[in-house]
Design a protein around this motif. Structure first.
Motif, short mmCIF file in Angstrom:
data_model
loop_
_atom_site.label_atom_id
_atom_site.label_comp_id
_atom_site.label_asym_id
_atom_site.label_seq_id
_atom_site.Cartn_x
_atom_site.Cartn_y
_atom_site.Cartn_z
N LYS A 32 4.71 4.12 -37.93
CA LYS A 32 5.21 3.52 -39.20
C LYS A 32 5.88 2.08 -39.18
O LYS A 32 6.40 1.69 -39.93
CB LYS A 32 6.36 4.50 -40.06
N SER A 44 10.50 -6.84 -39.03
CA SER A 44 12.11 -6.89 -39.29
C SER A 44 12.87 -5.49 -38.73
O SER A 44 13.95 -5.45 -39.15
CB SER A 44 12.29 -6.92 -40.71
N THR A 45 11.93 -4.70 -37.88
CA THR A 45 12.66 -3.38 -37.68
C THR A 45 13.05 -3.64 -36.04
O THR A 45 12.36 -4.21 -35.28
CB THR A 45 11.50 -2.44 -37.73
N ASP A 46 14.28 -3.22 -35.94
CA ASP A 46 14.72 -3.04 -34.45
C ASP A 46 15.12 -1.75 -34.02
O ASP A 46 16.08 -1.15 -34.85
CB ASP A 46 16.02 -4.07 -34.39
N ILE A 47 14.44 -1.06 -33.23
CA ILE A 47 14.81 0.20 -32.75
C ILE A 47 15.55 0.24 -31.26
O ILE A 47 14.84 -0.39 -30.38
CB ILE A 47 13.57 1.20 -32.72
N GLN A 48 16.53 0.97 -31.06
CA GLN A 48 17.14 1.15 -29.83
C GLN A 48 16.92 2.58 -29.56
O GLN A 48 17.26 3.52 -30.09
CB GLN A 48 18.66 0.82 -29.86
N MET A 49 16.27 2.68 -28.10
CA MET A 49 16.00 4.15 -27.85
C MET A 49 16.81 4.71 -26.54
O MET A 49 16.59 3.60 -25.68
CB MET A 49 14.39 4.62 -27.84
N VAL A 50 17.12 5.91 -26.30
CA VAL A 50 17.85 6.02 -25.18
C VAL A 50 16.60 6.85 -24.07
O VAL A 50 16.00 7.72 -24.53
CB VAL A 50 18.78 7.44 -25.53
N GLU A 64 6.45 9.38 -34.18
CA GLU A 64 6.25 9.15 -35.71
C GLU A 64 6.52 7.89 -36.14
O GLU A 64 6.24 7.34 -36.94
CB GLU A 64 7.23 10.29 -36.38
N ILE A 65 7.53 7.27 -35.39
CA ILE A 65 7.96 5.84 -35.67
C ILE A 65 6.92 4.89 -35.28
O ILE A 65 6.96 3.90 -36.22
CB ILE A 65 9.38 5.43 -34.82
N PRO A 71 6.27 -1.61 -39.12
CA PRO A 71 5.74 -2.66 -40.12
C PRO A 71 4.59 -3.67 -39.57
O PRO A 71 3.83 -4.06 -40.58
CB PRO A 71 6.95 -3.31 -40.73
N LYS A 111 8.64 13.19 -29.72
CA LYS A 111 8.59 13.60 -31.14
C LYS A 111 8.94 12.22 -32.16
O LYS A 111 8.11 11.71 -33.03
CB LYS A 111 9.59 14.50 -31.68
N PHE A 112 10.16 11.61 -31.95
CA PHE A 112 10.32 10.46 -32.64
C PHE A 112 9.67 9.33 -32.17
O PHE A 112 9.24 8.63 -33.09
CB PHE A 112 11.98 10.02 -32.23
N ARG A 115 -9.81 44.00 -46.72
CA ARG A 115 -8.51 43.56 -46.42
C ARG A 115 -7.48 44.20 -47.05
O ARG A 115 -6.19 44.18 -46.54
CB ARG A 115 -8.50 41.97 -46.80
N PRO A 128 11.49 9.88 -25.53
CA PRO A 128 11.30 11.28 -26.16
C PRO A 128 10.13 11.31 -27.08
O PRO A 128 10.02 10.50 -28.35
CB PRO A 128 12.43 11.29 -27.00
#
Lengths: 380, 380
Positions: free
Chosen positions: B88, B110-116, B84-85, B90, B80-81, B284, B78
């Motif tokens: 950002k 130290s960031t862990d993202i799970q995406m569908v 943006e992510i 690290p 949009k997310f 105007r 997806p």
């Protein structure tokens, strides 16, 4: 009335006062800027009756001539058009002449403007404030106190008093407090006043304070402040800013800030801000902004958020200090980010009393700020 | 699929393609970015079926390693997310791994993202375009041709063909035309093509051209252009930009541009722009934007506008040339300003055939631009 004036000086003063002119005036005069010309200089005033701003241009400043006054007088001109046209005049010399029925000519280079002026007698009278209780503050301190508190003021006009910031002064300690019942921001500072000078329940609209803040220049200077019966006057150089206080009694917030905590964490401000910001991006998809903070058995912290459609963000943080009970708490990440973005301290301390109790956020470098955020009561 | 990739490279490619991802997708897959990983590199694609943008990140460029590919594969995330992510994250190293059911892990620091993730088989197939009729243009020329014509395209979706810019090529002369029936903009340029290569009725949506323009870097480079049956492909470095042509036949505008004039003026572009801009501010207020141009007996020009409530603006201009009949004409000052702001010539010529006939505006430095504005038919 007839004068020649520097476009630059006129434009600057117009920009300063125009914020107080009503953009949708109930009567035309409130959408105007009053111009008063004497042999000493030109005074511009705008007022929507809640706030009034006045700026004075002396005929001469530092040996530079700003204006030649041929004939003193007064007129009120519609702000919106006046603000924009002066900026765009072709020459730095602007001639303003007022004729019969306040018909006003503005001439600059090959431009000739005829404006329908209004009767200055109809313009609101500024509050008369006696300056016996004046105190002074450095401009940058005032700006920072405003920035660090307005974020917690309510935007809901149904509780007008909470749309303001509460000012109190007691034993040379000035304190600003704002709360919308979900979060609270407080900032204190030492003020150079007489030891016995005090006031309380002075509440000024947050949006007014934001406008005031824009008028305070970046370079340091002193702002004079006069707190009168139901008005506060700020004097910034040649600019006077008057505001009405909000009516009503501000709720007592002194008891909602816990002083003892069951869990305390110290975290790097930038790292926790970035981690919550990433979790916020995911939480925003669910419109709830819910982010969870969980202490893990190894002494680290987990920040997490999830969305059924998108997935899950998990962040690991190592607190430089962790004392007390293990914890799992949920909060509005937007509220937390608002706080973290205005804290000027390399590290922050977070204090908790379980998942249902207020979260207290403080800088570790000094004791001037306290922030409180109510947690979300979530299941699981 | 599994790889490590530079956050900087990934972010840049995402920013380039994300404009083509639908912000309100009718089906989720159209709001996604497709990621294709091979041992040569990573290809990102977004498509809302009208436009498609593809960007390629080679595993290595100029001896700098951008990505380590462990296992090739495809996934759709997806937009949009994801957009943006990634910005950002690290760390500059980003690990992307796709598991069963396109479940995607993104790890950085130290960031862990799970995406569908979504099935790449469902993603729209890009048009296949044969590159035998390719031509090239300097990027800055293409940007300037877009900027100088899109202003006259219609924003009314009821006549879709007029929301586009018409492209024609004939004997190495490339021509852009846009009109909303009230005004017309045209721009020609020499194109380095085979002498017998030609096309006409190629109409591309103005908003698509604006998006294309943003993808063309400021520093000069060549853009490859392929005009196919109902698609146009632009190649800008590693980025491919596909757009559908608008359906329909563009109206013939060749006869609405007068070649002979009863009155002709040459004016300083900056001075006339500033004068009309001031008159516009007054016009105007009446919501009509009506400004008048009047030739005076002494050979000067008067620009004026008025508002019953506010007053009147009058500007004097001295044309460097004035031939033909005296004139008094009214026009939409906003339309005139749109033209004056994109003309890159120190002076402009204005041609008139009376108060009821089209106004023709041209630069005097070159013959590449022609603009037409229909006058207002006013009384008095």
């Amino acid at each position: 009335m007839k004068l020649m004036i520097s476009k630059h000086e006129l434009n600057e003063a117009i920009q300063q006062v125009s914020k107080a002119a009503s953009s949708r005036p109930t009567i035309p005069i409130l959408g105007g800027i009053k111009i008063e010309v004497t042999h000493q200089g030109v005074t511009l005033t705008a007022s929507d009756t809640d706030i009034s701003i006045q700026s004075f241009i002396p005929v001469e400043r530092d040996d530079i001539v700003n204006a030649h006054v041929d004939k003193p007088g007064n007129v009120v001109l519609p702000a919106k058009f006046f603000v924009e046209i002066v900026k765009k005049l072709p020459s730095d010399n602007v001639e303003i002449e007022v004729g019969a029925h306040f018909q006003t000519s503005i001439r600059s280079g090959s431009t000739d403007i005829q404006m329908v002026g209004l009767d200055p007698e109809e313009f609101p009278v500024l509050p008369s404030i006696e300056a016996n209780e004046l105190f002074q503050m450095p401009g940058d301190l005032l700006k920072s106190m405003i920035r660090q508190t307005v974020l917690a003021a309510s935007t809901n006009e149904q509780t007008p008093i909470l749309t303001g910031v509460l000012w109190g002064l007691h034993e040379q300690q000035l304190k600003f407090v704002a709360t919308d019942r979900h979060r609270l921001a407080s900032r204190t500072a030492h003020a150079e006043t007489a030891m016995d000078y005090r006031f309380n329940n002075v509440v000024i609209a947050a949006k007014t304070l934001n406008e005031l803040s824009k008028l305070i220049p970046e370079q340091n200077g002193l702002v004079d402040i006069v707190v009168a019966d139901n008005q506060v006057l700020f004097k910034i150089g040649n600019v006077l800013f008057y505001t009405r206080m909000l009516d009503g009694t501000y709720p007592d917030t002194s008891k909602i800030i816990p002083q003892q905590f069951k869990t305390e964490l110290v975290l790097d401000t930038k790292k926790v801000t970035d981690a919550i910001d990433r979790a916020y991006l995911m939480s925003r998809e669910e419109k709830t902004n819910i982010v969870r903070l969980t202490t893990l058995e190894d002494g680290t912290i987990e920040i997490s958020s999830s969305s059924t459609e998108l997935g899950r963000v998990t962040e690991q943080l190592e607190p430089s200090q962790f004392t007390g009970d293990p914890l799992r708490i949920a909060f509005n990440s937007k509220y937390m980010l608002d706080v973290l973005k205005v804290i000027d301290s390399e590290n922050i301390s977070l204090g908790f009393n379980g998942a249902m109790s207020p979260i207290v956020i403080k800088p570790t470098d000094h004791a001037y700020n306290t922030y409180v955020i109510l947690p979300y009561r979530t299941t699981g």
